[in-house]
Design an enzyme around this catalytic site. Structure first.
Site, PDB file in Angstrom:
ATOM      1  N   SER A   1       1.339   3.334  -2.633  1.00 58.87           N
ATOM      2  CA  SER A   1       1.030   4.301  -3.695  1.00 58.87           C
ATOM      3  C   SER A   1       0.568   5.632  -3.130  1.00 58.87           C
ATOM      4  O   SER A   1       0.634   6.660  -3.802  1.00 58.87           O
ATOM      5  CB  SER A   1      -0.061   3.725  -4.610  1.00 58.87           C
ATOM      6  OG  SER A   1      -1.142   3.228  -3.843  1.00 58.87           O
TER       7      SER A   1
ATOM      8  N   LYS B   1      -6.565  -3.934  14.299  1.00 58.55           N
ATOM      9  CA  LYS B   1      -5.359  -3.212  14.684  1.00 58.55           C
ATOM     10  C   LYS B   1      -4.823  -3.699  16.038  1.00 58.55           C
ATOM     11  O   LYS B   1      -3.612  -3.778  16.238  1.00 58.55           O
ATOM     12  CB  LYS B   1      -5.634  -1.705  14.692  1.00 58.55           C
ATOM     13  CG  LYS B   1      -5.992  -1.163  13.307  1.00 58.55           C
ATOM     14  CD  LYS B   1      -4.898  -1.457  12.271  1.00 58.55           C
ATOM     15  CE  LYS B   1      -5.120  -0.785  10.939  1.00 58.55           C
ATOM     16  NZ  LYS B   1      -4.007  -0.977  10.001  1.00 58.55           N
TER      17      LYS B   1
ATOM     18  N   GLY C   1       0.820  -1.220   0.000  1.00 56.43           N
ATOM     19  CA  GLY C   1       0.000   0.000   0.000  1.00 56.43           C
ATOM     20  C   GLY C   1       0.845   1.258   0.000  1.00 56.43           C
ATOM     21  O   GLY C   1       0.609   2.173   0.780  1.00 56.43           O
TER      22      GLY C   1
ATOM     23  N   ASN D   1       1.773  -2.277   5.418  1.00 52.42           N
ATOM     24  CA  ASN D   1       1.089  -1.000   5.626  1.00 52.42           C
ATOM     25  C   ASN D   1      -0.317  -0.966   5.025  1.00 52.42           C
ATOM     26  O   ASN D   1      -1.181  -0.269   5.539  1.00 52.42           O
ATOM     27  CB  ASN D   1       1.948   0.121   5.008  1.00 52.42           C
ATOM     28  CG  ASN D   1       1.153   1.399   4.841  1.00 52.42           C
ATOM     29  OD1 ASN D   1       0.961   2.139   5.799  1.00 52.42           O
ATOM     30  ND2 ASN D   1       0.669   1.666   3.636  1.00 52.42           N
TER      31      ASN D   1
ATOM     32  N   ILE E   1      -2.961  10.867  11.026  1.00 50.73           N
ATOM     33  CA  ILE E   1      -1.958  11.226  10.021  1.00 50.73           C
ATOM     34  C   ILE E   1      -2.700  11.734   8.784  1.00 50.73           C
ATOM     35  O   ILE E   1      -3.718  11.149   8.373  1.00 50.73           O
ATOM     36  CB  ILE E   1      -1.080   9.998   9.643  1.00 50.73           C
ATOM     37  CG1 ILE E   1      -0.519   9.299  10.908  1.00 50.73           C
ATOM     38  CG2 ILE E   1       0.037  10.412   8.692  1.00 50.73           C
ATOM     39  CD1 ILE E   1       0.397  10.120  11.781  1.00 50.73           C
TER      40      ILE E   1
ATOM     41  N   TYR F   1     -12.839  -2.476  12.409  1.00 48.37           N
ATOM     42  CA  TYR F   1     -11.479  -1.941  12.177  1.00 48.37           C
ATOM     43  C   TYR F   1     -10.590  -2.100  13.413  1.00 48.37           C
ATOM     44  O   TYR F   1      -9.459  -2.606  13.314  1.00 48.37           O
ATOM     45  CB  TYR F   1     -11.593  -0.465  11.797  1.00 48.37           C
ATOM     46  CG  TYR F   1     -10.287   0.234  11.493  1.00 48.37           C
ATOM     47  CD1 TYR F   1      -9.690   0.147  10.234  1.00 48.37           C
ATOM     48  CD2 TYR F   1      -9.644   1.012  12.460  1.00 48.37           C
ATOM     49  CE1 TYR F   1      -8.501   0.798   9.942  1.00 48.37           C
ATOM     50  CE2 TYR F   1      -8.452   1.677  12.170  1.00 48.37           C
ATOM     51  CZ  TYR F   1      -7.890   1.571  10.913  1.00 48.37           C
ATOM     52  OH  TYR F   1      -6.703   2.218  10.638  1.00 48.37           O
TER      53      TYR F   1
HETATM   54  P1  NAP Z   1      -4.767   5.538   2.417  1.00 50.30           P
HETATM   55  O1  NAP Z   1      -4.314   6.940   2.221  1.00 50.30           O
HETATM   56  O2  NAP Z   1      -6.192   5.215   2.222  1.00 50.30           O
HETATM   57  O3  NAP Z   1      -3.856   4.576   1.496  1.00 50.30           O
HETATM   58  C1  NAP Z   1      -4.091   3.196   1.562  1.00 50.30           C
HETATM   59  C2  NAP Z   1      -3.056   2.465   0.758  1.00 50.30           C
HETATM   60  O4  NAP Z   1      -3.287   1.062   0.908  1.00 50.30           O
HETATM   61  C3  NAP Z   1      -3.120   2.763  -0.719  1.00 50.30           C
HETATM   62  O5  NAP Z   1      -1.801   2.771  -1.234  1.00 50.30           O
HETATM   63  C4  NAP Z   1      -3.898   1.583  -1.291  1.00 50.30           C
HETATM   64  O6  NAP Z   1      -3.536   1.244  -2.622  1.00 50.30           O
HETATM   65  C5  NAP Z   1      -3.429   0.476  -0.373  1.00 50.30           C
HETATM   66  N1  NAP Z   1      -4.358  -0.665  -0.292  1.00 50.30           N
HETATM   67  C6  NAP Z   1      -5.628  -0.695   0.182  1.00 50.30           C
HETATM   68  N2  NAP Z   1      -6.130  -1.939   0.116  1.00 50.30           N
HETATM   69  C7  NAP Z   1      -5.152  -2.718  -0.414  1.00 50.30           C
HETATM   70  C8  NAP Z   1      -5.047  -4.109  -0.712  1.00 50.30           C
HETATM   71  N3  NAP Z   1      -6.074  -4.948  -0.483  1.00 50.30           N
HETATM   72  N4  NAP Z   1      -3.888  -4.572  -1.226  1.00 50.30           N
HETATM   73  C9  NAP Z   1      -2.843  -3.740  -1.483  1.00 50.30           C
HETATM   74  N5  NAP Z   1      -2.889  -2.421  -1.210  1.00 50.30           N
HETATM   75  C10 NAP Z   1      -4.030  -1.917  -0.678  1.00 50.30           C
HETATM   76  O7  NAP Z   1      -4.415   5.055   3.888  1.00 50.30           O
HETATM   77  P2  NAP Z   1      -3.316   5.575   4.938  1.00 50.30           P
HETATM   78  O8  NAP Z   1      -3.941   6.613   5.768  1.00 50.30           O
HETATM   79  O9  NAP Z   1      -2.059   5.860   4.245  1.00 50.30           O
HETATM   80  O10 NAP Z   1      -3.190   4.269   5.845  1.00 50.30           O
HETATM   81  C11 NAP Z   1      -2.114   3.356   5.699  1.00 50.30           C
HETATM   82  C12 NAP Z   1      -2.136   2.392   6.880  1.00 50.30           C
HETATM   83  O11 NAP Z   1      -2.038   3.135   8.097  1.00 50.30           O
HETATM   84  C13 NAP Z   1      -3.416   1.574   6.991  1.00 50.30           C
HETATM   85  O12 NAP Z   1      -3.095   0.278   7.463  1.00 50.30           O
HETATM   86  C14 NAP Z   1      -4.217   2.324   8.044  1.00 50.30           C
HETATM   87  O13 NAP Z   1      -5.128   1.485   8.708  1.00 50.30           O
HETATM   88  C15 NAP Z   1      -3.116   2.809   8.957  1.00 50.30           C
HETATM   89  N6  NAP Z   1      -3.448   3.994   9.763  1.00 50.30           N
HETATM   90  C16 NAP Z   1      -3.700   5.200   9.185  1.00 50.30           C
HETATM   91  C17 NAP Z   1      -3.952   6.303  10.010  1.00 50.30           C
HETATM   92  C18 NAP Z   1      -4.178   7.694   9.477  1.00 50.30           C
HETATM   93  O14 NAP Z   1      -4.452   8.591  10.286  1.00 50.30           O
HETATM   94  N7  NAP Z   1      -4.065   7.942   8.194  1.00 50.30           N
HETATM   95  C19 NAP Z   1      -3.986   6.141  11.390  1.00 50.30           C
HETATM   96  C20 NAP Z   1      -3.754   4.890  11.928  1.00 50.30           C
HETATM   97  C21 NAP Z   1      -3.460   3.811  11.105  1.00 50.30           C
HETATM   98  P3  NAP Z   1      -4.294   1.812  -3.954  1.00 50.30           P
HETATM   99  O15 NAP Z   1      -4.453   3.280  -3.795  1.00 50.30           O
HETATM  100  O16 NAP Z   1      -3.347   1.431  -5.040  1.00 50.30           O
HETATM  101  O17 NAP Z   1      -5.589   1.092  -4.058  1.00 50.30           O
END
Ligand code: NAP
Length: 251
Positions: A14, A160, A12, A90, A189, A156
């Site tokens: 991208s 986690k 993930g 991730n 984030i 969710y």
């Molecule tokens: P995001 O902006 O929605 O990006 C998600 C990424 O995961 C994208 O690159 C997407 O790829 C990829 N993805 C989703 N489903 C997938 C699958 N089945 N196989 C392969 N790739 C997949 O999310 P983010 O905020 O960066 O979150 C990243 C991680 O951090 C997640 O595990 C999330 O739960 C965790 N997290 C985020 C936050 C926050 O505040 N943002 C807080 C706590 C934890 P495509 O775009 O190519 O589809």
């Protein structure tokens, strides 16, 4: 250059946090495989950044919840970049659905990607590393929701918190074989996932009031910690989970 010439697969990568991790890894000298599912163009942008730092990069499409995809992805990375030294699990999805309305399909897809996908990628990489008697490092990306209740996250949050147990248990079995396993729990984030919070004049001030630093974090601020866990600087650190949340109260 804490990761000089290491080969890393970031799932993930991208967008969002994964992109931040991939960029920090390149800054630290790693060659990076950028996994994506739907955002091919964005994955290419990340790979271009890695190459601009004089590092090797590739993009690799694959659903982390599919064993066929994961096995093909790991094989491709091994062939094109070399044996994987670092795996960052991730890729993740978040939806907000009240408990009473949650469907079987919603539960299954989310837990498949966030928890089973993490286990699956780790198992495929570890089998290969152990088979070739190589060492490695795995970093799982959890969430502050492993320790905090937010509305509509009965699917969710368990994934986690489950990652914390997965981290400890994988560490117990894999560390004696040379593979350290740790977990980073991000707080709020700024990414596509949290855009709705960042744009909400009602919710954002309530959230920021609970964060000691008084702001959301940036993907690279998570990436810095992940790079530390993945590096040899953390050589005596395994089975651990750390919150990178700016000091979010009430955990
Ligand atoms: P995001 O902006 O929605 O990006 C998600 C990424 O995961 C994208 O690159 C997407 O790829 C990829 N993805 C989703 N489903 C997938 C699958 N089945 N196989 C392969 N790739 C997949 O999310 P983010 O905020 O960066 O979150 C990243 C991680 O951090 C997640 O595990 C999330 O739960 C965790 N997290 C985020 C936050 C926050 O505040 N943002 C807080 C706590 C934890 P495509 O775009 O190519 O589809």
């Amino acid at each position: 250059m804490r990761l000089k010439d290491k080969v890393a697969l970031v799932t993930g990568a991208s967008r969002g946090i994964g992109r931040g991790i991939a960029e920090v890894f390149a800054d630290e000298g790693a060659h990076v495989a950028v996994n994506y599912l739907g955002s091919a163009d964005k994955a290419e942008e990340v790979a271009a950044y890695v190459r601009s730092k004089g590092r090797r990069a590739m993009t690799v499409k694959g659903d982390v919840a599919s064993r066929t995809d994961v096995e093909a992805m790991v094989e491709k990375v091994w062939k094109e970049l070399g044996p994987i030294d670092i795996l960052v699990n991730n890729a993740g999805i978040e939806t907000i659905v009240p408990f009473l309305e949650l469907t079987d399909e919603q539960w299954t897809r989310l837990t498949d990607v966030n928890l089973r996908g993490n286990w699956l990628c780790s198992q495929v990489v570890c089998r290969r590393l152990v088979g070739e008697q190589r060492k490695g490092s795995i970093v799982n990306i959890g969430s502050i929701q492993a320790a905090k209740v937010l509305p509509g996250r009965t699917h969710y949050a368990p994934t986690k918190l489950g990652l914390e147990a997965l981290t400890r248990n994988m560490s117990a079995e894999m560390t004696p074989l040379g593979i350290r396993v740790n977990c980073v729990h991000p707080g709020l984030i700024e990414t596509d996932m949290t855009e709705w919070v960042m744009k909400s004049p009602d919710i954002l001030p309530i959230v920021l009031a609970q964060i000691s630093l008084g702001r959301a974090g940036q993907p690279r601020e998570v990436g810095n910690v992940v790079a530390f866990f993945a590096s040899d600087e953390a050589s005596y650190l395994t089975g651990q989970s750390v919150h990178v949340d700016g000091g979010w109260e009430g955990k």
